[in-house]
Scaffold this active site. Structure first.
Site, mmCIF file in Angstrom:
data_model
loop_
_atom_site.group_PDB
_atom_site.id
_atom_site.type_symbol
_atom_site.label_atom_id
_atom_site.label_comp_id
_atom_site.label_asym_id
_atom_site.label_seq_id
_atom_site.Cartn_x
_atom_site.Cartn_y
_atom_site.Cartn_z
ATOM 1 N N SER A 179 0.832 -1.195 0.000
ATOM 2 C CA SER A 179 0.000 0.000 0.000
ATOM 3 C C SER A 179 0.874 1.254 0.000
ATOM 4 C CB SER A 179 -0.957 -0.051 1.199
ATOM 5 O OG SER A 179 -1.905 0.979 1.150
ATOM 6 N N ASP A 203 0.339 -4.307 -3.985
ATOM 7 C CA ASP A 203 -0.835 -3.462 -4.208
ATOM 8 C C ASP A 203 -0.546 -2.009 -3.824
ATOM 9 O OD1 ASP A 203 -3.367 -3.482 -5.400
ATOM 10 O OD2 ASP A 203 -4.338 -3.211 -3.483
ATOM 11 N N ARG A 217 5.390 8.757 -7.247
ATOM 12 C CA ARG A 217 4.891 7.422 -6.916
ATOM 13 C C ARG A 217 5.897 6.360 -7.339
ATOM 14 N NH1 ARG A 217 1.964 4.949 -11.423
ATOM 15 N NH2 ARG A 217 2.024 6.241 -13.297
ATOM 16 N N ASP A 222 12.903 3.332 -10.168
ATOM 17 C CA ASP A 222 13.295 3.475 -8.765
ATOM 18 C C ASP A 222 14.263 2.387 -8.316
ATOM 19 O OD1 ASP A 222 11.672 5.701 -8.568
ATOM 20 O OD2 ASP A 222 9.935 4.560 -7.862
ATOM 21 N N HIS A 288 -7.207 -5.668 -0.913
ATOM 22 C CA HIS A 288 -5.972 -4.886 -0.790
ATOM 23 C C HIS A 288 -4.876 -5.716 -0.116
ATOM 24 C CE1 HIS A 288 -3.717 -1.229 -0.963
ATOM 25 N NE2 HIS A 288 -3.811 -0.922 0.320
#
Length: 981
Positions: A179, A203, A217, A222, A288
């Site tokens: 998350s 997720d 984000r 990354d 989730h």
């Protein structure tokens, strides 16, 4: 609106309600400058301009390092503490995994994190680090979002320090995040210029990140390899998922289309048999959380390869259009740790944003064998175009297993369905067992040892029940216990249980060293062993209880006191000349999640000059309910010891102490009272916890002998299987209040959308434990509205109370008591003949203030002659008082009123019944043309409570008259005005 939608709506509503902030910037040395307008977007990230990231000191992130050398003895590392890093077990020669949890999660509430650590260390010799950022990840969602940048930078700097001090390479670091934790990991990767070996997003959070630029984000740049598992993607406005639909890695997995995971829409009652946080996740964030479940399943079941297929859409995958892995292997990838193989095999032509699809099972193990079954219908010629009906197929394997399946509507049915259903049922049962039993190895070996006949028997008898009743659970337990005759290795179960029984009892060691009786130690073993809980109380050191002392002298500057620290006690603001109140919260509650505790403190200090102490036992009150039950004894003993220390070093006496406790906290207070031989002044139990206490002996729960006066407020009583309350139905005090019959409180079944205007944890309480929490609400309401007397009446049952059969307070006042702080008046007035277990009933309102004025309205229907037996329709009454206020109410739930009968209804309002001057009576019978009038003999109001009443006063009876009611009758649809007479 689904539950994921509801949770995110709560989070966004809370963010929107924050106001008054202005744009600002902050600079944190070594980390960077942050502006409240960074990545602000009016459409996709609104309101974040109200926030800036907290400082590293405020974030207070803790890094929990585990290796095989300190598997069960964690190294707790503060951020950027070089000495701790030097002395740690970190080994630069080993790969390193960081796991970062998500929004409002915590190491305490996420036992899966420990399981993930164990899974990894069993299969690989690594450094495993859990990033606990629970002091910066909520409850305001917008603040948590911006904090991901600081926490990510803190992880990056910690990695740099590991390498600088101990050695190693960025290639050896793999960051996993769930998350918001995915974006925390991304920010760490950005800080390190994309040189990390791998980042895995479980997720990745969607709200406030979807559609934003890569800088804001998780993105494939990354780290050298970035993969993501999407399980709760927002696909449309009917499905406001908590995760991202957009790709963000080199490869992105979308199990079951990446949304609405199988098994997440089943009966929610199953969560009662699990620990509470698994239950809450099931209710509000099941899909989730599945990303984490799938990843852990791939660790635990490496033999079952979760192969995923590159495809343009899930529909194409289901249709079998994407089953080509291609010669170079770029058409397939394995979800989980082995996704790295795709990176290695496709390094020369690695792209990004490729979607990979696969199917999973509804229950553990999720990542089973996938197969696509195709049936081609033959043409029989002529005018025959289709065949109608259902198809079932039975599969038989070489081991003698069979599966009956329905064809169509479901994909990916597993060939081992029988074994899996038995596995799931046993796992649910084992979730309540001691940790030693709940090991992956013991469970797996036990399941595998069951022979085919027993598996089929269990499947046929229990496999489809999902443990919907406690009876099923008990039957399953008996079946499993008796299955030892069928196992290939009869020592498996016995060995594990034997180890549990011979554990050292740390709690008994503490108890026997104290000045209190050893009887409680014996009872602890009785309760936790024979009673079926299966856990021993932890030691005081492990309980780590914190006592927070407030007085009017340090109202906003708390004294934090350890339970046995003499110096802290001596230096505290405790005043022995003042009364002292302790408040102990319940299961999985905490100061952090219970803002009502601070409000209760403020209310008490405004009313009385007292010592008010909050008992924070949040390190010992969950998440496993059975362990928390056992720990109530330790915490009770610690409270008793602290009280003795107060008296010894500061003065005072036991009668000045009043212990208040909610749920498990009520029994904690009871055990404190038992340790002090019942000499405490008072104990008040707020809906004392029922599970594991109902029906137990008095020494194992709150009881009237635990203090000189014990009262309890019951609001969520255990009933039949249709009412699995969290509280007790049995009495436990000198007097026990049962507002609204002690269950199903008014206002707790209303439209859940009202929770949007509450903070997150109040919202969760509304969804899960509303009636249970009402006991606290009622007590606090009694503090805040002292002029409205919450008078309760001694009665055999609630029906008699509603019928007005128990409205006599008696001359000595023993027939009435005032719920809340003033219940103590009953003790003082009835000391000479004080009994116990007397039930007192009252009614409350649906919304605050709950404790309004109660009054009973009685309407007697007149008999207007032979041949006419009843009147049909609905009655409404308008009350008018002398101040010009009016209230419109519906009378009763009846559609039929029989002639000559009296009907009653209890109302709770803010209108004092003694101020009522007139009524407006209205009857409507719809289309009934046979009887166009209702004849009423009398209307009376019993003022059960008013501003002038006390616990002894008899209800004032008021009559309202209009001759037309009896003589002329009430015409359909017409208002009749009645004056007090």
């Amino acid at each position: 609106m689904n539950t994921s939608t509801l949770l995110m709506a709560i989070c966004l509503a809370i963010t929107m309600l924050i106001a008054g902030s202005q744009a600002k910037s902050v600079f944190y040395p070594g980390i960077g400058k942050f502006d409240s307008h960074d990545f602000y977007d009016a459409k996709y990230r609104p309101f974040t301009d109200l926030f800036v990231p907290v400082s590293p000191e405020q974030a207070d992130v803790e890094f929990l390092l585990y290796t095989r050398e300190n598997w069960h003895d964690v190294d707790k590392l503060s951020w950027n503490d070089t000495e701790q890093i030097k002395n740690s077990h970190f080994d630069p020669k080993k790969p390193t995994k960081f796991y970062t949890h998500g929004y409002i999660d915590s190491v305490k509430f996420g036992p899966y994190m420990e399981e993930m650590k164990d899974e990894y260390l069993e299969i690989e010799d690594i450094n495993f680090i859990v990033v606990d950022w629970s002091r910066a990840n909520g409850p305001i969602y917008g603040q948590a979002v911006v904090n991901t940048r600081v926490v990510g930078a803190m992880i990056a700097i910690q990695i740099q320090q590991f390498i600088k001090i101990k050695g190693g390479s960025l290639d050896d670091f793999h960051l996993l995040g769930h998350s918001l934790g995915s974006h925390v990991s991304a920010n760490a990767g950005k800080f390190l210029k994309g040189q990390l070996g791998r980042i895995t997003g479980l997720d990745p959070a969607g709200p406030y990140f979807e559609h934003l630029p890569a800088e804001a984000r998780l993105w494939h740049t990354d780290a050298k390899f970035v993969d993501a598992i999407h399980t709760d993607a927002r696909l449309n406005y009917d499905n406001l998922g908590l995760g991202m639909e957009e790709t963000c890695g080199h490869i992105d997995f979308y199990p079951n289309s990446g949304s609405d995971q199988p098994g997440c829409t089943e009966d929610r009652l199953g969560f009662i048999l699990n620990n509470i946080f698994l239950g809450i996740r099931t209710m509000v964030a099941c899909s989730h959380q599945r990303a984490v479940d799938f990843y852990m399943d791939s660790l635990a079941h490496k033999n079952e390869i979760p192969k995923a297929f590159a495809c343009s859409s899930y529909n194409d995958y289901v249709a079998g259009k994407c089953m080509d892995c291609k010669d170079d292997g770029s058409g397939c990838a394995i979800l989980g740790p082995r996704a790295l193989e795709y990176y290695k095999e496709n390094l020369s032509h690695l792209g990004h944003g490729q979607k990979f699809y696969l199917g999973t099972a509804e229950h553990k193990p999720y990542l089973g064998y996938q197969y696509l079954l195709r049936i081609k219908m033959a043409s029989s010629g002529g005018n025959h175009h289709d065949d109608r009906g259902s198809i079932t197929i039975k599969f038989n394997d070489k081991n003698g297993n069979t599966i009956d399946t329905e064809f169509g509507g479901k994909n990916g049915q597993k060939l081992e369905e029988i074994s899996n259903k038995v596995f799931r049922l046993v796992e649910e049962l084992y979730s309540t067992a001691p940790k030693e039993v709940r090991t992956q190895l013991a469970r797996d070996r036990f399941i595998s040892s069951l022979n085919h006949e027993l598996r089929v028997a269990l499947f046929n008898s229990q496999g489809t029940s999902n443990l919907k009743t406690l009876t099923d659970a008990k039957n399953l337990a008996i079946a499993i216990e008796s299955s030892s005759n069928y196992t290939n290795d009869s020592n498996i179960q016995g060995k594990v249980i034997s180890e549990d029984k011979h554990k050292s009892n740390k709690w008994c060691s503490f108890h026997n060293s104290s000045s209190h009786s050893t009887e409680n130690c014996r009872q602890a073993n009785k309760s936790t062993k024979d009673g079926g809980v299966g856990f021993e109380p932890v030691s005081p050191e492990d309980a780590d209880v914190e006592f927070l002392l407030y007085t009017r002298e340090n109202w906003h500057d708390v004294d934090k006191i350890d339970w046995n620290d003499i110096d802290q006690i001596k230096e505290s603001h405790y005043d022995p000349t003042k009364p002292t109140k302790f408040y102990t919260h319940g299961f999985i509650d905490s100061i952090k999640f219970g803002p009502y505790m601070e409000k209760m403190k403020d209310q008490h200090l405004e009313l009385d000059d007292i010592n008010f102490i909050i008992v924070d036992w949040s390190r010992a009150n969950g998440p496993i309910y059975g362990q928390a039950v056992a720990n109530t004894r330790t915490v009770g003993e610690m409270i008793a010891t602290l009280i003795q220390q107060f008296i010894q070093y500061k003065g005072g006496n036991l009668t000045n102490f009043h212990l208040l406790g909610h749920s498990l906290g009520a029994h904690v207070s009871g055990f404190a009272g038992k340790a002090l031989k019942g000499e405490l002044g008072r104990i008040t139990g707020f809906d004392p916890a029922g599970p594991a206490f109902q029906g137990e002996d008095p020494e194992d729960r709150l009881w009237h002998t635990d203090a000189k006066f014990v009262d309890a407020i019951h609001t969520d009583a255990i009933g039949d299987m249709g009412n699995l309350g969290l509280g007790m139905e049995e009495t436990c005090g000198h007097i026990d209040f049962f507002p609204n019959d002690g269950r199903d409180q008014p206002g707790c079944t209303e439209d859940r959308l009202s929770i949007l205007f509450k903070d997150l944890f109040s919202a969760i309480r509304t969804l899960v434990t509303c009636s249970h929490q009402r006991s606290v609400d009622f007590y606090m309401d009694a503090l805040a509205h002292k002029h409205e007397v919450p008078k309760a009446f001694a009665c055999d049952n609630y029906d008699d109370f509603l019928d007005g059969k128990c409205m006599d307070c008696k001359e000595d006042g023993s027939g009435c008591a005032i719920m809340g702080p003033r219940a103590y008046e009953y003790y003082k007035e009835n000391l000479a003949h004080l009994g116990h277990g007397q039930r007192f009933y009252l009614a409350t309102a649906e919304h605050p203030p709950y404790l309004g004025y109660q009054y009973l309205v009685r309407i007697t229907i007149a008999d207007d002659g032979p041949g006419h037996h009843d009147d049909r329709g609905s009655i409404t009454i308008k009350f008018n008082d002398k101040h010009g206020n009016t209230i419109d109410t519906e009378f009763g739930g009846n559609d039929v009123y029989y002639l000559g009968e009296t009907y009653s209804e209890i109302y709770v309002t803010e209108m004092d019944p003694t101020d009522i001057t007139s009524l407006v009576f209205h009857w409507s019978h719809g289309l009934n043309i046979l009887h166009t009038k209702m004849f009423v003999d009398s209307i009376e109001i019993d003022a059960l409570s008013s501003h002038t009443s006390d616990s002894k006063s008899k209800p004032e009876v008021m009559k309202f008259c209009n001759d037309e009611l009896k003589r002329e009758g009430v015409v359909n649809g017409r208002d009749i005005y009645l004056k007090r007479c």
